[in-house]
Write an enzyme that holds these catalytic residues in place. Sequence first.
Site, short mmCIF file in Angstrom:
data_model
loop_
_atom_site.label_atom_id
_atom_site.label_comp_id
_atom_site.label_asym_id
_atom_site.label_seq_id
_atom_site.Cartn_x
_atom_site.Cartn_y
_atom_site.Cartn_z
CD GLU A 74 -3.31 -4.54 5.60
OE1 GLU A 74 -2.76 -3.45 5.33
OE2 GLU A 74 -4.06 -4.69 6.57
CD GLU A 81 -3.02 2.54 4.64
OE1 GLU A 81 -1.86 2.14 4.47
OE2 GLU A 81 -3.66 2.35 5.68
#
Length: 123
Positions: A74, A81
């Site tokens: 993650e 991102e």
Amino acid sequence: MAVQDKPPRKTGIAHFFAAAGYSIGGLKRLAGESAFRQEVALIAGLLLLFLVAGASLPEVLGMLAIGLVLIAVEALNTAIEVLVDHLSPGWSQFAKDAKDLGSLAVACTIGALLLYSGVALIW
């Protein structure tokens, strides 16, 4: 915007403490992501389920190890991102592909965590 020189590299024990500080900074940044908070809740819920079910210590540690891998994936997904959003503020196919691939990596890791947990708890 002026380009700043890179600070000198730290070595020895100073490097250890600097790296720990960077990790804490990353954890603080990651804590702002709802996906991270949901994944931590999943890991905590599974931990509770393992304890209630009387799972062995190796089973619990295995689940927690995969949970740590999920958090690491993650963190990498969030890093992708952030970079993609910086490089491509508008919509672009490469940005979509990068984000989709990061999301797939997280989904696969969640699948591995759930598969392991199911086998450990049912077997």
